[in-house]
Design a protein around this motif. Structure first.
Motif, PDB file in Angstrom:
ATOM      1  N   SER A  76      89.706 -50.307 110.952  1.00  0.00           N
ATOM      2  CA  SER A  76      90.100 -50.169 109.672  1.00  0.00           C
ATOM      3  C   SER A  76      91.487 -49.548 109.434  1.00  0.00           C
ATOM      4  N   GLY A  77      92.007 -48.883 110.445  1.00  0.00           N
ATOM      5  CA  GLY A  77      93.383 -48.186 110.233  1.00  0.00           C
ATOM      6  C   GLY A  77      93.080 -46.652 109.659  1.00  0.00           C
ATOM      7  N   ILE A  78      91.844 -46.352 109.317  1.00  0.00           N
ATOM      8  CA  ILE A  78      91.559 -45.080 108.705  1.00  0.00           C
ATOM      9  C   ILE A  78      91.397 -43.947 109.705  1.00  0.00           C
ATOM     10  N   SER A  79      91.804 -42.867 109.629  1.00  0.00           N
ATOM     11  CA  SER A  79      91.823 -41.770 110.612  1.00  0.00           C
ATOM     12  C   SER A  79      90.287 -41.320 110.732  1.00  0.00           C
ATOM     13  N   PRO A  80      89.974 -41.197 111.825  1.00  0.00           N
ATOM     14  CA  PRO A  80      88.495 -40.425 111.824  1.00  0.00           C
ATOM     15  C   PRO A  80      88.369 -39.442 110.896  1.00  0.00           C
ATOM     16  N   ASP A  81      89.170 -38.303 110.954  1.00  0.00           N
ATOM     17  CA  ASP A  81      89.193 -37.303 110.211  1.00  0.00           C
ATOM     18  C   ASP A  81      89.015 -37.435 108.650  1.00  0.00           C
ATOM     19  N   GLN A  82      89.327 -38.583 108.106  1.00  0.00           N
ATOM     20  CA  GLN A  82      89.196 -39.130 106.832  1.00  0.00           C
ATOM     21  C   GLN A  82      87.729 -39.691 106.545  1.00  0.00           C
ATOM     22  N   ILE A  83      87.119 -39.901 107.519  1.00  0.00           N
ATOM     23  CA  ILE A  83      85.831 -40.406 107.230  1.00  0.00           C
ATOM     24  C   ILE A  83      85.053 -39.293 106.754  1.00  0.00           C
ATOM     25  N   ASP A  84      84.267 -39.487 105.400  1.00  0.00           N
ATOM     26  CA  ASP A  84      83.553 -38.327 105.064  1.00  0.00           C
ATOM     27  C   ASP A  84      81.790 -38.695 104.829  1.00  0.00           C
ATOM     28  N   LEU A  85      81.500 -39.597 105.353  1.00  0.00           N
ATOM     29  CA  LEU A  85      80.184 -40.276 105.344  1.00  0.00           C
ATOM     30  C   LEU A  85      79.848 -41.167 106.483  1.00  0.00           C
ATOM     31  N   VAL A  86      78.764 -40.770 107.346  1.00  0.00           N
ATOM     32  CA  VAL A  86      78.193 -41.507 108.362  1.00  0.00           C
ATOM     33  C   VAL A  86      76.972 -41.792 108.112  1.00  0.00           C
ATOM     34  N   ILE A  87      76.244 -43.201 107.979  1.00  0.00           N
ATOM     35  CA  ILE A  87      75.007 -43.303 107.662  1.00  0.00           C
ATOM     36  C   ILE A  87      74.680 -44.392 108.864  1.00  0.00           C
ATOM     37  N   VAL A  88      73.537 -44.058 109.610  1.00  0.00           N
ATOM     38  CA  VAL A  88      72.955 -45.074 110.653  1.00  0.00           C
ATOM     39  C   VAL A  88      71.702 -45.497 110.199  1.00  0.00           C
ATOM     40  N   ALA A  89      71.594 -46.916 110.031  1.00  0.00           N
ATOM     41  CA  ALA A  89      70.062 -47.290 109.855  1.00  0.00           C
ATOM     42  C   ALA A  89      69.433 -47.855 111.296  1.00  0.00           C
ATOM     43  N   THR A  90      68.327 -47.015 111.574  1.00  0.00           N
ATOM     44  CA  THR A  90      67.594 -47.285 112.812  1.00  0.00           C
ATOM     45  C   THR A  90      66.450 -46.969 112.770  1.00  0.00           C
ATOM     46  N   VAL A  91      65.583 -47.791 113.898  1.00  0.00           N
ATOM     47  CA  VAL A  91      64.484 -47.248 114.350  1.00  0.00           C
ATOM     48  C   VAL A  91      64.292 -46.859 115.629  1.00  0.00           C
ATOM     49  N   SER A  92      65.515 -46.881 116.211  1.00  0.00           N
ATOM     50  CA  SER A  92      65.828 -46.616 117.596  1.00  0.00           C
ATOM     51  C   SER A  92      66.020 -45.265 118.148  1.00  0.00           C
ATOM     52  N   ASN A  93      65.995 -44.156 117.158  1.00  0.00           N
ATOM     53  CA  ASN A  93      66.607 -43.022 117.603  1.00  0.00           C
ATOM     54  C   ASN A  93      65.289 -42.354 118.351  1.00  0.00           C
ATOM     55  N   VAL A  94      65.474 -41.810 119.570  1.00  0.00           N
ATOM     56  CA  VAL A  94      64.480 -41.255 120.356  1.00  0.00           C
ATOM     57  C   VAL A  94      64.123 -39.900 119.972  1.00  0.00           C
ATOM     58  N   ARG A  95      64.977 -39.249 119.194  1.00  0.00           N
ATOM     59  CA  ARG A  95      64.570 -37.768 118.862  1.00  0.00           C
ATOM     60  C   ARG A  95      64.751 -37.667 117.271  1.00  0.00           C
ATOM     61  N   GLN A  96      63.998 -36.563 116.793  1.00  0.00           N
ATOM     62  CA  GLN A  96      64.092 -36.301 115.338  1.00  0.00           C
ATOM     63  C   GLN A  96      65.296 -35.680 114.909  1.00  0.00           C
ATOM     64  N   THR A  97      65.674 -34.814 115.837  1.00  0.00           N
ATOM     65  CA  THR A  97      67.006 -34.132 115.506  1.00  0.00           C
ATOM     66  C   THR A  97      67.994 -33.775 116.784  1.00  0.00           C
ATOM     67  N   PRO A  98      69.115 -33.906 116.916  1.00  0.00           N
ATOM     68  CA  PRO A  98      70.110 -34.226 115.774  1.00  0.00           C
ATOM     69  C   PRO A  98      69.806 -35.759 115.349  1.00  0.00           C
ATOM     70  N   SER A  99      69.957 -35.948 114.112  1.00  0.00           N
ATOM     71  CA  SER A  99      70.237 -37.542 113.806  1.00  0.00           C
ATOM     72  C   SER A  99      71.131 -38.243 114.349  1.00  0.00           C
ATOM     73  N   MET A 100      70.857 -39.517 114.629  1.00  0.00           N
ATOM     74  CA  MET A 100      71.868 -40.216 115.401  1.00  0.00           C
ATOM     75  C   MET A 100      73.188 -40.105 114.604  1.00  0.00           C
ATOM     76  N   SER A 101      72.837 -40.180 113.357  1.00  0.00           N
ATOM     77  CA  SER A 101      74.530 -40.465 112.492  1.00  0.00           C
ATOM     78  C   SER A 101      75.149 -38.939 112.685  1.00  0.00           C
ATOM     79  N   ALA A 102      74.468 -37.931 112.925  1.00  0.00           N
ATOM     80  CA  ALA A 102      75.376 -36.752 113.108  1.00  0.00           C
ATOM     81  C   ALA A 102      76.006 -36.623 114.498  1.00  0.00           C
ATOM     82  N   VAL A 103      75.322 -37.279 115.635  1.00  0.00           N
ATOM     83  CA  VAL A 103      75.973 -37.523 116.805  1.00  0.00           C
ATOM     84  C   VAL A 103      76.903 -38.601 116.866  1.00  0.00           C
TER      85      VAL A 103
END
Length: 174
Positions: free
Chosen positions: A50-77
């Protein structure tokens, strides 16, 4: 696995799959690779493209049914691994339509001014699912991208596709 190997059991065609998803082939992850590893790699690739610096990303959404743990969320990781800190991050517990839900949520948050740049990832890992496709699984099986290298990136919200995407708030002209 090529589209031709997949189409028989799900009553589809290579052309139908390519036209709707852009997917040509899929690969299986090794057993030691987690869904979070794949999601992180896809997100990193999408951000790089995308050419966007990672520190400019202010929202991460992960749609999954494959996260093996409740916390932390996959998106936070994922946000932490790609350097998108302190981005808002949440998972949507959805499989096939989850990526489309995530893109819609990112679009709404960007339009509302709550985010500027977003990464949306659709992630599902299931070896039993991918080895036994059926006609009933058609809508899901052709839209899931397994390899991280198949992630696609864009700089603005766009039509739902599998993989990971970055989005940014549209600019308004006066």
């Amino acid at each position: 696995m090529t589209n031709d190997e997949l189409v028989g059991p799900i009553d589809s065609s290579d052309e139908w799959i390519r036209q709707r998803t852009g997917i040509v082939t899929r690969t299986r992850a090794v057993p030691t690779t987690s869904a979070t590893d794949l999601a992180s790699a896809a997100a990193a690739e999408a951000v790089e493209r995308s050419g966007i610096s990672p520190d400019q990303i202010d929202l991460v959404i992960v749609a999954t049914v494959s996260n093996v743990r409740q916390t932390p969320s996959m998106s936070a990781v994922v946000a932490d691994r790609i350097g998108a800190n302190p981005a808002a991050a949440f998972d949507t517990n959805a499989a096939c339509a989850g990526f489309a839900y995530g893109v819609a949520q990112a679009d709404a948050l960007i339009r509302a001014g709550a985010a500027t740049h977003a990464v949306v990832i659709g992630r599902r890992s299931s070896p039993t699912w991918s080895t036994r496709p059926t006609a009933a699984s058609r809508s899901c099986s052709v839209t899931v991208r397994v390899p991280s290298s198949s992630a696609r990136a864009t700089r603005r919200a766009s039509a739902p596709r599998s993989g990971a995407r970055t989005a940014r708030r549209p600019t308004r002209s006066a």
